[in-house]
Enzyme design. Structure first.
Site, short mmCIF file in Angstrom:
data_model
loop_
_atom_site.label_atom_id
_atom_site.label_comp_id
_atom_site.label_asym_id
_atom_site.label_seq_id
_atom_site.Cartn_x
_atom_site.Cartn_y
_atom_site.Cartn_z
N ASP A 20 0.83 -1.21 0.00
CA ASP A 20 0.00 0.00 0.00
C ASP A 20 0.87 1.26 0.00
O ASP A 20 1.96 1.25 0.57
CB ASP A 20 -0.90 -0.03 1.25
N TRP A 25 3.00 7.87 -2.59
CA TRP A 25 4.43 8.00 -2.95
C TRP A 25 4.55 8.84 -4.22
O TRP A 25 5.39 9.73 -4.30
CB TRP A 25 5.01 6.60 -3.18
N HIS A 37 2.80 2.97 -8.94
CA HIS A 37 2.66 1.51 -9.09
C HIS A 37 3.92 0.93 -9.77
O HIS A 37 4.37 -0.16 -9.43
CB HIS A 37 1.41 1.17 -9.91
N LEU A 131 11.39 -20.08 -4.11
CA LEU A 131 10.36 -19.20 -3.56
C LEU A 131 9.06 -19.44 -4.31
O LEU A 131 9.07 -19.57 -5.53
CB LEU A 131 10.78 -17.71 -3.73
C1 FPP Z 1 -1.98 0.17 -3.30
O1 FPP Z 1 -1.50 1.47 -3.36
C2 FPP Z 1 -1.49 -0.60 -4.43
C3 FPP Z 1 -2.26 -1.20 -5.38
C4 FPP Z 1 -3.73 -1.13 -5.38
C5 FPP Z 1 -1.69 -1.89 -6.50
C6 FPP Z 1 -0.45 -2.66 -6.20
C7 FPP Z 1 0.22 -2.82 -7.47
C8 FPP Z 1 1.53 -2.87 -7.67
C9 FPP Z 1 2.58 -2.89 -6.65
C10 FPP Z 1 2.02 -2.87 -9.05
C11 FPP Z 1 1.53 -4.00 -9.86
C12 FPP Z 1 1.92 -5.31 -9.32
C13 FPP Z 1 2.60 -6.21 -9.96
C14 FPP Z 1 2.84 -7.53 -9.33
C15 FPP Z 1 3.12 -6.00 -11.29
P1 FPP Z 1 -2.53 2.66 -3.53
O2 FPP Z 1 -2.67 2.99 -4.96
O3 FPP Z 1 -3.83 2.32 -2.86
O4 FPP Z 1 -1.78 3.79 -2.77
P2 FPP Z 1 -2.44 5.00 -1.95
O5 FPP Z 1 -3.18 4.38 -0.79
O6 FPP Z 1 -1.25 5.79 -1.53
O7 FPP Z 1 -3.35 5.73 -2.89
#
Ligand code: FPP
Length: 261
Positions: A20, A25, A37, A131
């Protein structure tokens, strides 16, 4: 990397991560959310590379929840594009590192190229033993539990057989440690069954800033936890009393006679 960890059963840890904070960020740098992301993918790469040396056998990460479809279309498309890119272009590196990649969650709402990339990546990495990396995509723990509960029965339903229906079993059993980054402190429908006895670790660090050192720090905190699984300290064997977490007996069996009093 030298981690000097004192963790129990160093070869069997299952770590769940709710990655998260990508959006915050990016916003803090004046970037768009997709850049966050994208940076999050780099963190995942570092963490997955460091994990086996830290005694982690299974890493389950929340990449996209069923509720994430509610995000603006351009962000959904961006995340899906990153997922596809990851599955295609990370594949060789994953296979070389002995990573077995599997995906949990629905596939019927994913684009055909993403579904094909998942199937290909799962097939190519099937023999990986260093893994087990589980990506949760279009995932909801409540939906997984519901479909396991309503699937046609093929024999006695026990905690173990139910767990298998959830897509867990083998080396993907109970979560030992659930990490959530960015200061939020909730499970958000992630691995609810599997986290029944998970230790929870919350950090303010935003996911794109989360490094192998942060993972080591989380594991040091985990190593200090007193996991009793509902028993007394002398009865704590590392088994939660449901799925066999560290190879112990399954079910409601208590570890030894002294602990049954
Ligand atoms: C949460 O941060 C993150 C997500 C909903 C997506 C996670 C995705 C990735 C790390 C990239 C794609 C993954 C792979 C495996 C290729 P948020 O957007 O909710 O952050 P915020 O709370 O700061 O808005």
């Amino acid at each position: 990397m030298q981690t000097n960890l004192q963790v129990k059963d160093k070869t069997r840890l299952h770590i769940g991560i709710i990655m998260d904070g990508n959006g915050r960020w990016a916003a803090s740098r004046g970037l768009n959310r997709i850049a966050g992301h994208h940076a999050g993918v780099s963190s995942l790469r570092s963490v997955a590379e460091a994990a086996p040396a830290m005694g982690i056998a299974t890493l389950s990460v929340y990449a996209f929840s069923v509720d994430n479809w509610r995000r603006p279309a351009d962000e959904v498309a961006g995340i899906m594009g990153l997922l596809h890119h990851y599955l295609v272009f990370e594949l060789e590196r994953l296979a070389r590192a002995g990573v077995r990649l599997t995906v949990i969650g629905r596939r019927d709402r994913l684009a055909p190229d993403v579904v094909a990339a998942i199937a290909h990546a799962e097939a190519v990495t099937a023999g990986g033993t260093n893994l087990h990396l589980r990506l949760a995509i279009d995932y909801s723990a409540r939906d997984a539990i519901l479909s396991a509960a309503t699937a046609p029965s093929d024999g006695a339903l026990t905690r173990e057989t139910f767990a298998r229906r959830l897509g867990v079993g083998g080396d993907a059993v109970d979560v030992d440690l659930l990490i959530r980054t960015s200061g939020e402190q909730r499970l958000s429908d992630f691995l609810l069954w599997e986290c029944a006895y998970a230790e929870l670790y919350f950090t303010q660090t935003l996911w794109p800033d989360f490094s192998a050192d942060d993972l080591a720090e989380a594991l040091r905190a985990y190593a200090k936890r007193d996991r009793r699984f509902g028993g007394r300290p002398e009865c704590a064997t590392g088994s939660s009393g449901n799925m066999s977490n560290h190879g112990e007996a399954f079910g409601a069996e208590l570890p030894d006679a002294a602990c049954q009093r």
